[in-house]
Design an enzyme around this catalytic site. Structure first.
Site, PDB file in Angstrom:
ATOM      1  N   ASP A 127      -2.516  -7.871  -7.464  1.00 27.48           N
ATOM      2  CA  ASP A 127      -3.863  -8.275  -7.871  1.00 27.48           C
ATOM      3  C   ASP A 127      -4.000  -7.998  -9.370  1.00 27.48           C
ATOM      4  O   ASP A 127      -4.716  -7.086  -9.788  1.00 27.48           O
ATOM      5  CB  ASP A 127      -4.905  -7.522  -7.048  1.00 27.48           C
ATOM      6  CG  ASP A 127      -4.743  -7.794  -5.570  1.00 27.48           C
ATOM      7  OD1 ASP A 127      -5.115  -8.884  -5.125  1.00 27.48           O
ATOM      8  OD2 ASP A 127      -4.194  -6.932  -4.844  1.00 27.48           O
ATOM      9  N   VAL A 141       5.166  -5.688  -4.199  1.00 26.05           N
ATOM     10  CA  VAL A 141       6.193  -5.535  -3.167  1.00 26.05           C
ATOM     11  C   VAL A 141       6.246  -6.838  -2.369  1.00 26.05           C
ATOM     12  O   VAL A 141       5.203  -7.366  -1.963  1.00 26.05           O
ATOM     13  CB  VAL A 141       5.881  -4.345  -2.235  1.00 26.05           C
ATOM     14  CG1 VAL A 141       6.922  -4.229  -1.137  1.00 26.05           C
ATOM     15  CG2 VAL A 141       5.789  -3.060  -3.040  1.00 26.05           C
ATOM     16  N   HIS A 180       0.841  -1.205   0.000  1.00 25.63           N
ATOM     17  CA  HIS A 180       0.000   0.000   0.000  1.00 25.63           C
ATOM     18  C   HIS A 180       0.879   1.259   0.000  1.00 25.63           C
ATOM     19  O   HIS A 180       0.590   2.233  -0.699  1.00 25.63           O
ATOM     20  CB  HIS A 180      -0.878   0.046   1.257  1.00 25.63           C
ATOM     21  CG  HIS A 180      -1.834  -1.097   1.398  1.00 25.63           C
ATOM     22  ND1 HIS A 180      -1.685  -2.073   2.347  1.00 25.63           N
ATOM     23  CD2 HIS A 180      -2.954  -1.415   0.714  1.00 25.63           C
ATOM     24  CE1 HIS A 180      -2.682  -2.939   2.255  1.00 25.63           C
ATOM     25  NE2 HIS A 180      -3.470  -2.571   1.267  1.00 25.63           N
TER      26      HIS A 180
HETATM   27  P1  AMP Z   1      -6.158  -4.165  -0.550  1.00 26.10           P
HETATM   28  O1  AMP Z   1      -6.115  -3.298   0.665  1.00 26.10           O
HETATM   29  O2  AMP Z   1      -5.701  -5.562  -0.327  1.00 26.10           O
HETATM   30  O3  AMP Z   1      -7.477  -4.066  -1.298  1.00 26.10           O
HETATM   31  O4  AMP Z   1      -5.079  -3.560  -1.542  1.00 26.10           O
HETATM   32  C1  AMP Z   1      -5.113  -2.213  -1.924  1.00 26.10           C
HETATM   33  C2  AMP Z   1      -4.194  -2.010  -3.085  1.00 26.10           C
HETATM   34  O5  AMP Z   1      -2.861  -2.384  -2.704  1.00 26.10           O
HETATM   35  C3  AMP Z   1      -4.566  -2.870  -4.298  1.00 26.10           C
HETATM   36  O6  AMP Z   1      -4.403  -2.110  -5.473  1.00 26.10           O
HETATM   37  C4  AMP Z   1      -3.574  -3.997  -4.213  1.00 26.10           C
HETATM   38  O7  AMP Z   1      -3.291  -4.577  -5.466  1.00 26.10           O
HETATM   39  C5  AMP Z   1      -2.353  -3.282  -3.674  1.00 26.10           C
HETATM   40  N1  AMP Z   1      -1.434  -4.237  -3.058  1.00 26.10           N
HETATM   41  C6  AMP Z   1      -1.711  -5.208  -2.158  1.00 26.10           C
HETATM   42  N2  AMP Z   1      -0.618  -5.928  -1.878  1.00 26.10           N
HETATM   43  C7  AMP Z   1       0.382  -5.422  -2.632  1.00 26.10           C
HETATM   44  C8  AMP Z   1       1.773  -5.738  -2.799  1.00 26.10           C
HETATM   45  N3  AMP Z   1       2.335  -6.729  -2.124  1.00 26.10           N
HETATM   46  N4  AMP Z   1       2.493  -5.001  -3.668  1.00 26.10           N
HETATM   47  C9  AMP Z   1       1.919  -3.993  -4.359  1.00 26.10           C
HETATM   48  N5  AMP Z   1       0.629  -3.629  -4.240  1.00 26.10           N
HETATM   49  C10 AMP Z   1      -0.130  -4.343  -3.389  1.00 26.10           C
END
Ligand code: AMP
Length: 256
Positions: free
Chosen positions: A148, A174, A35
């Site tokens: 994702d 990441v 994030h």
């Molecule tokens: P979430 O809170 O899981 O819905 O994720 C919010 C955003 O963070 C989404 O666009 C995810 O794809 C991105 N995200 C989650 N994990 C990662 C990661 N390990 N590396 C990069 N972006 C991420």
């Protein structure tokens, strides 16, 4: 940094900022380095950075997954402030899904394969909440993670199909030093489970579907497939105990 909980409040707070560029980073909280990389990119590229913080019930299938989703709003707000977020939009469920809600966005084909086949309705929930966030915030740029990859593909399709004036920026996954992709759900893994989970990035690092399948033998695998995205990715989903993990690697360009 200001936190807004209603649509009216965030629209009002954004009004004087509309002459500059607005970047939106949608999140479900439990912030980690993935994030933060999106927030930092938004901070570097936009005049105003908005982070949404909303655990979207419509994209969850199993009730236990939704109720067990990690939440720590205080920590999230502190991290957002440290990273230079200007506005947080953290609505209660009833603000996003008012009584009588019945309007849904379905990206019919892309939303039905891979993750969509194992989580029916998931991408309908994702597309609907993102379209609603886009119409509330009206960002110039929206930031998403390639962790994702199918979500990125579905949202790009929605943006094209509905002619939304939004630039979608997709940033690389990441990972922790051991290779595991950062995920809010990793917090649920015990030490032995985490060790088993490392098979997922190791298998994907082969960038070969058959080799990856071999390396994942013995685990509870939902799928390991080459996904027809742009660029194509080798994507997989596995269940480790009660935690379901997804990951992918791009099949074009240099290995990340
Ligand atoms: P979430 O809170 O899981 O819905 O994720 C919010 C955003 O963070 C989404 O666009 C995810 O794809 C991105 N995200 C989650 N994990 C990662 C990661 N390990 N590396 C990069 N972006 C991420």
């Amino acid at each position: 940094m200001r936190t807004c909980c209603t649509i009216e409040e965030i629209r009002f707070a954004l009004e004087p900022r509309r002459s500059g560029t607005i970047g939106l980073v949608p999140t479900m909280g439990a912030l980690h380095g993935g994030h933060l990389s999106l927030l930092r990119a938004a901070r570097a590229e936009c005049d105003t950075v908005v982070m949404s913080l909303f655990v979207n019930p419509a994209q969850f299938g199993e009730p236990a997954d939704l109720s067990g989703y990690p939440r720590d709003e205080e920590r999230d707000l502190a991290l957002a402030a440290e990273t230079g977020v200007d506005l947080v939009f953290a609505p209660p469920v009833g603000e996003m899904y008012p009584p009588g809600f019945q309007t849904w966005v379905d990206v019919t084909e892309l939303g039905g394969i891979l993750e969509g086949a194992f989580r029916p309705g998931h991408f309908r929930g994702v597309a609907t909440v993102c379209l609603k966030l886009f119409t509330i915030v009206r960002p110039d740029v929206a930031y998403f993670g390639l962790k994702d990859a199918q979500q990125v593909e579905v949202l790009r399709r929605m943006i094209r199909d509905l002619a939304l004036e939004i630039d979608l920026r997709a940033l690389p996954t990441v990972r922790d030093a051991d290779g595991l992709a950062l995920s809010s759900r990793n917090a649920r893994l015990g030490p032995a489970e985490r060790e088993r989970a490392l098979a997922l990035p190791r298998a994907l690092a082969t960038r070969d579907r058959d080799r990856a399948r071999e390396l994942l033998e013995g685990l509870d695998v939902d799928y390991v497939e080459v996904a027809p995205f742009d660029p194509p990715v080798l994507a997989a989903a596995v269940r480790i105990g009660s935690t379901r993990l997804i990951d992918n690697v791009p099949l074009e360009g240099d290995a990340p």
